[in-house]
Design a protein around this motif. Structure first.
Motif, mmCIF file in Angstrom:
data_model
loop_
_atom_site.group_PDB
_atom_site.id
_atom_site.type_symbol
_atom_site.label_atom_id
_atom_site.label_comp_id
_atom_site.label_asym_id
_atom_site.label_seq_id
_atom_site.Cartn_x
_atom_site.Cartn_y
_atom_site.Cartn_z
ATOM 1 N N TYR A 137 0.744 -1.281 0.031
ATOM 2 C CA TYR A 137 0.105 -0.051 0.111
ATOM 3 C C TYR A 137 0.746 1.152 -0.269
ATOM 4 O O TYR A 137 0.640 2.196 -0.580
ATOM 5 C CB TYR A 137 -0.884 -0.127 1.080
ATOM 6 N N ASN A 138 1.760 1.274 0.716
ATOM 7 C CA ASN A 138 2.746 2.457 0.927
ATOM 8 C C ASN A 138 3.440 2.734 -0.592
ATOM 9 O O ASN A 138 3.904 3.829 -0.743
ATOM 10 C CB ASN A 138 3.793 2.417 2.147
ATOM 11 N N ILE A 139 3.862 1.596 -1.192
ATOM 12 C CA ILE A 139 4.681 1.785 -2.258
ATOM 13 C C ILE A 139 3.454 2.426 -3.296
ATOM 14 O O ILE A 139 4.087 3.229 -4.324
ATOM 15 C CB ILE A 139 4.756 0.397 -2.981
ATOM 16 N N ALA A 140 2.147 2.214 -3.438
ATOM 17 C CA ALA A 140 1.246 3.084 -4.316
ATOM 18 C C ALA A 140 1.364 4.091 -3.763
ATOM 19 O O ALA A 140 1.312 5.210 -4.715
ATOM 20 C CB ALA A 140 -0.236 2.090 -3.778
ATOM 21 N N CYS A 141 1.352 4.672 -2.371
ATOM 22 C CA CYS A 141 1.422 5.957 -2.272
ATOM 23 C C CYS A 141 2.617 6.876 -2.641
ATOM 24 O O CYS A 141 2.757 8.013 -3.260
ATOM 25 C CB CYS A 141 1.475 6.429 -0.543
ATOM 26 N N LEU A 142 3.881 5.931 -2.696
ATOM 27 C CA LEU A 142 4.999 6.695 -2.980
ATOM 28 C C LEU A 142 4.886 6.958 -4.520
ATOM 29 O O LEU A 142 5.587 7.827 -4.965
ATOM 30 C CB LEU A 142 6.211 5.383 -2.819
ATOM 31 N N ILE A 143 4.442 5.824 -5.421
ATOM 32 C CA ILE A 143 4.403 6.106 -6.741
ATOM 33 C C ILE A 143 3.258 7.404 -6.947
ATOM 34 O O ILE A 143 3.866 8.197 -7.924
ATOM 35 C CB ILE A 143 3.632 4.822 -7.379
ATOM 36 N N HIS A 144 2.302 7.587 -6.335
ATOM 37 C CA HIS A 144 1.612 8.753 -6.603
ATOM 38 C C HIS A 144 2.196 9.877 -6.154
ATOM 39 O O HIS A 144 2.335 10.977 -7.082
ATOM 40 C CB HIS A 144 0.303 8.678 -5.690
ATOM 41 N N PHE A 145 2.939 9.898 -5.208
ATOM 42 C CA PHE A 145 3.849 11.198 -4.695
ATOM 43 C C PHE A 145 4.651 11.516 -5.778
ATOM 44 O O PHE A 145 4.990 12.631 -6.270
ATOM 45 C CB PHE A 145 4.369 10.860 -3.288
ATOM 46 N N ALA A 146 5.482 10.487 -6.298
ATOM 47 C CA ALA A 146 6.256 10.659 -7.247
ATOM 48 C C ALA A 146 5.778 11.478 -8.648
ATOM 49 O O ALA A 146 6.462 12.389 -8.962
ATOM 50 C CB ALA A 146 6.878 9.497 -7.933
ATOM 51 N N VAL B 287 16.479 11.878 -6.582
ATOM 52 C CA VAL B 287 15.627 10.512 -5.622
ATOM 53 C C VAL B 287 15.548 10.996 -4.281
ATOM 54 O O VAL B 287 14.386 10.468 -3.597
ATOM 55 C CB VAL B 287 16.073 9.470 -6.008
ATOM 56 N N LYS B 288 16.128 11.632 -3.664
ATOM 57 C CA LYS B 288 16.054 11.923 -2.246
ATOM 58 C C LYS B 288 14.792 12.402 -1.712
ATOM 59 O O LYS B 288 14.379 11.887 -0.443
ATOM 60 C CB LYS B 288 17.320 12.967 -1.798
ATOM 61 N N PRO B 289 14.027 13.183 -2.360
ATOM 62 C CA PRO B 289 12.861 13.559 -1.527
ATOM 63 C C PRO B 289 11.657 12.546 -1.720
ATOM 64 O O PRO B 289 11.082 12.209 -0.953
ATOM 65 C CB PRO B 289 12.100 14.635 -2.812
ATOM 66 N N LEU B 290 12.113 11.479 -2.733
ATOM 67 C CA LEU B 290 11.180 10.374 -2.619
ATOM 68 C C LEU B 290 11.492 9.497 -1.365
ATOM 69 O O LEU B 290 10.849 8.908 -0.689
ATOM 70 C CB LEU B 290 11.534 9.301 -3.967
ATOM 71 N N GLY B 291 12.820 9.521 -1.076
ATOM 72 C CA GLY B 291 13.385 8.591 -0.114
ATOM 73 C C GLY B 291 12.945 9.053 1.333
ATOM 74 O O GLY B 291 12.444 8.504 2.141
ATOM 75 N N ASP B 292 12.717 10.717 1.348
ATOM 76 C CA ASP B 292 12.338 11.174 2.421
ATOM 77 C C ASP B 292 10.799 11.143 2.720
ATOM 78 O O ASP B 292 10.459 10.723 3.628
ATOM 79 C CB ASP B 292 12.487 12.916 2.313
ATOM 80 N N TYR B 293 10.079 11.028 1.769
ATOM 81 C CA TYR B 293 8.570 10.689 1.750
ATOM 82 C C TYR B 293 8.387 9.454 1.989
ATOM 83 O O TYR B 293 7.685 9.158 2.912
ATOM 84 C CB TYR B 293 7.977 11.119 0.474
ATOM 85 N N TRP B 294 9.046 8.292 1.564
ATOM 86 C CA TRP B 294 9.221 7.021 1.845
ATOM 87 C C TRP B 294 9.330 6.937 3.346
ATOM 88 O O TRP B 294 8.404 6.145 4.235
ATOM 89 C CB TRP B 294 9.857 6.197 1.052
ATOM 90 N N LYS B 295 10.203 7.540 4.010
ATOM 91 C CA LYS B 295 10.484 7.283 5.460
ATOM 92 C C LYS B 295 9.325 7.831 6.392
ATOM 93 O O LYS B 295 9.355 7.486 7.542
ATOM 94 C CB LYS B 295 11.915 7.660 5.744
ATOM 95 N N PRO C 21 17.814 3.000 -6.048
ATOM 96 C CA PRO C 21 16.628 2.716 -6.432
ATOM 97 C C PRO C 21 15.905 1.965 -5.480
ATOM 98 O O PRO C 21 14.775 1.348 -5.924
ATOM 99 C CB PRO C 21 17.117 1.678 -7.724
ATOM 100 N N HIS C 22 16.460 1.748 -4.282
ATOM 101 C CA HIS C 22 15.921 0.622 -3.521
ATOM 102 C C HIS C 22 15.081 1.164 -2.323
ATOM 103 O O HIS C 22 15.449 2.145 -1.481
ATOM 104 C CB HIS C 22 16.918 -0.243 -2.909
ATOM 105 N N PHE C 23 13.963 0.847 -2.213
ATOM 106 C CA PHE C 23 13.041 1.155 -1.163
ATOM 107 C C PHE C 23 12.490 0.038 -0.404
ATOM 108 O O PHE C 23 12.138 -1.346 -0.920
ATOM 109 C CB PHE C 23 11.820 1.999 -1.697
ATOM 110 N N GLU C 24 12.561 0.041 1.061
ATOM 111 C CA GLU C 24 12.174 -1.343 1.827
ATOM 112 C C GLU C 24 11.561 -0.968 3.144
ATOM 113 O O GLU C 24 11.678 0.223 3.535
ATOM 114 C CB GLU C 24 13.486 -2.123 1.989
ATOM 115 N N MET C 25 10.961 -2.105 3.460
ATOM 116 C CA MET C 25 10.428 -1.896 4.831
ATOM 117 C C MET C 25 11.034 -3.023 5.636
ATOM 118 O O MET C 25 11.333 -4.093 5.283
ATOM 119 C CB MET C 25 8.771 -2.186 5.056
ATOM 120 N N GLN C 26 11.589 -2.498 6.745
ATOM 121 C CA GLN C 26 12.254 -3.642 7.736
ATOM 122 C C GLN C 26 11.357 -4.550 8.496
ATOM 123 O O GLN C 26 10.182 -4.225 8.934
ATOM 124 C CB GLN C 26 12.922 -2.965 8.846
#
Ligand SMILES: [Zn+2]
Length: 119
Positions: A12-21, A80-88, A113-118
């Motif tokens: 679900y959060n990946i979907a949010c990330l894609i929309h944000f991008a 890409v950093k703004p995407l990383g910040d939003y992801w976190k 390129p890597h986005f993850e959830m621990q």
């Protein structure tokens, strides 16, 4: 929390990330790798393309993206950093590979390129 629950939150959060991008940054994406088998991880590890055998790709808790700005492919950290910040900001267990040290600074080994959830 069960792994399956985490995987559903992650997706679900990946979907949010894609929309944000697309909507906020004007950055378009294509998918790289998401789920990865143990066999594939071993190949990457032996080739030096990955530094761990415990990748979250094995848990369906990581995805790699390709980034496009004005139709041009880029992996530029600053882009890409703004995407990383939003992801976190989406979940306390989210990490961006461009900031493995979680310090907001480009240093050490990075995987933009890597986005993850621990887990
Ligand atoms: Zn990755």
């Amino acid at each position: 929390m069960k792994l399956s629950e985490k995987q559903r939150i992650f997706t679900y959060n990946i979907a949010c990330l894609i929309h944000f991008a697309y909507d906020q940054l004007g950055v378009e994406l294509t998918f790289g790798e998401a789920y990865r088998t143990k066999e594939q991880q071993k190949i990457y590890f032996n080739q030096g393309k990955s530094q761990t055998m415990n990748s979250n790709h094995l848990n369906r808790l990581a995805v790699d993206f390709n980034f496009f700005v004005n139709t041009k492919l880029t992996y530029d950290w600053e882009v890409v950093k703004p995407l990383g910040d939003y992801w976190k900001s989406l979940h306390p267990k989210n990490r961006w590979g461009g900031d493995w040290n979680n310090n907001g600074i480009k240093d050490g080994f990075i995987d933009t390129p890597h986005f993850e959830m621990q887990p």
